[in-house]
Scaffold this active site. Structure first.
Site, PDB file in Angstrom:
ATOM      1  N   GLY A  56      -3.128   5.307 -13.866  1.00 32.87           N
ATOM      2  CA  GLY A  56      -2.411   4.841 -12.672  1.00 32.87           C
ATOM      3  C   GLY A  56      -1.742   5.896 -11.812  1.00 32.87           C
ATOM      4  CG  ASP A 115       6.067  -4.326 -16.330  1.00 31.35           C
ATOM      5  OD1 ASP A 115       7.051  -4.981 -16.704  1.00 31.35           O
ATOM      6  OD2 ASP A 115       5.009  -4.873 -15.973  1.00 31.35           O
ATOM      7  CG  PHE A 164       0.163  -7.703 -11.418  1.00 29.73           C
ATOM      8  CD1 PHE A 164       0.401  -7.014 -12.599  1.00 29.73           C
ATOM      9  CD2 PHE A 164      -1.069  -7.542 -10.791  1.00 29.73           C
ATOM     10  CE1 PHE A 164      -0.567  -6.177 -13.155  1.00 29.73           C
ATOM     11  CE2 PHE A 164      -2.039  -6.712 -11.346  1.00 29.73           C
ATOM     12  CZ  PHE A 164      -1.790  -6.035 -12.525  1.00 29.73           C
ATOM     13  CG  ASP A 171      -5.669  -1.180 -13.315  1.00 29.25           C
ATOM     14  OD1 ASP A 171      -4.526  -0.786 -13.593  1.00 29.25           O
ATOM     15  OD2 ASP A 171      -6.401  -1.771 -14.130  1.00 29.25           O
ATOM     16  NE  ARG A 177      -7.423   2.617 -12.227  1.00 20.16           N
ATOM     17  CZ  ARG A 177      -6.435   2.321 -13.066  1.00 20.16           C
ATOM     18  NH1 ARG A 177      -5.186   2.448 -12.667  1.00 20.16           N
ATOM     19  NH2 ARG A 177      -6.682   1.878 -14.273  1.00 20.16           N
TER      20      ARG A 177
END
Ligand code: IMP
Ligand code: MG
Length: 188
Positions: A56, A115, A164, A171, A177
């Site tokens: 990421g 997160d 989200f 992704d 991405r």
């Protein structure tokens, strides 16, 4: 028609889930430049190593270091991902070790998003195998209401709600991405 336009989408449909624009390219780039300046100022006279967390963080890292006006090195850890889900499996596995020797070096961990904080916690524990001179963490996004582990993030791009998001390195089942902006899942 192209299969995916990477700029200026009104929304993105993934099955019946709808993602809408959240942070555009200009906002992201402006904030990344600010973080780069802050880090440049703080590491003056030092030769830091930026460690990106794959996959990421690859875009954030590449834009961030172009705003770092210091000599620096980069390396990567690769952690296992969410799989194809929107919710973390709660387990982290190390898929790629470091190649750089970070003994006595000033390390800046670069992550796309925090997160639960599990990945960063895992990286912090991993760091105890090494003897870096210092360790700081930069995260482009920080889901402030989702964090469950006690982690300190030194440089935060944006604090975001517990939703989200995709794009700019992030992704959904490995796709999206390459979007230049960040999109959020529309709920309800
Ligand atoms: P944590 O370990 O729970 O903090 O989750 C961190 C990792 O989960 C990040 O490095 C991302 O790869 C992934 N992740 C967390 N939230 C999202 C999201 O909203 N979109 C895409 N990936 C996410
Ligand atoms: Mg990640």
């Amino acid at each position: 028609m192209s299969e995916l336009k990477t700029t200026d989408q009104e929304f993105i449909l993934v099955g019946n889930e709808k993602f809408v624009p959240y942070l555009n390219e200009e906002k992201i780039q402006k904030r990344v430049a600010e973080l780069g300046k802050e880090i440049t100022d703080e590491y003056k006279g030092k030769f830091p190593v930026f460690i990106g967390i794959l996959n990421g963080a690859f875009l954030f890292l590449s834009d961030l270091i172009r705003n770092i006006h210091l000599n620096c090195e980069i390396d990567f850890f690769k952690l296992s991902s969410y799989g194809d889900e929107k919710i973390s499996s709660g387990k982290v596995k190390l898929l790629k070790e470091l190649n750089a020797d970070i003994n006595d070096r000033h390390v800046i961990i670069v992550e796309d998003i925090v997160d639960s904080g599990l990945s960063i916690k895992y990286i912090e524990e991993l760091m105890s195998r090494y003897k870096p001179a210092s360790v700081k963490v930069a995260a482009l996004l920080y889901k402030k209401d989702a964090v469950k582990y006690d982690v300190k993030i030194d440089y935060i791009g944006f604090k975001i709600p517990n939703k989200f998001v995709i794009g700019y390195g992030l992704d959904y089942a490995q796709k999206y991405r390459n979007l230049r902006s960040i999109y959020v899942l529309e709920e309800g």
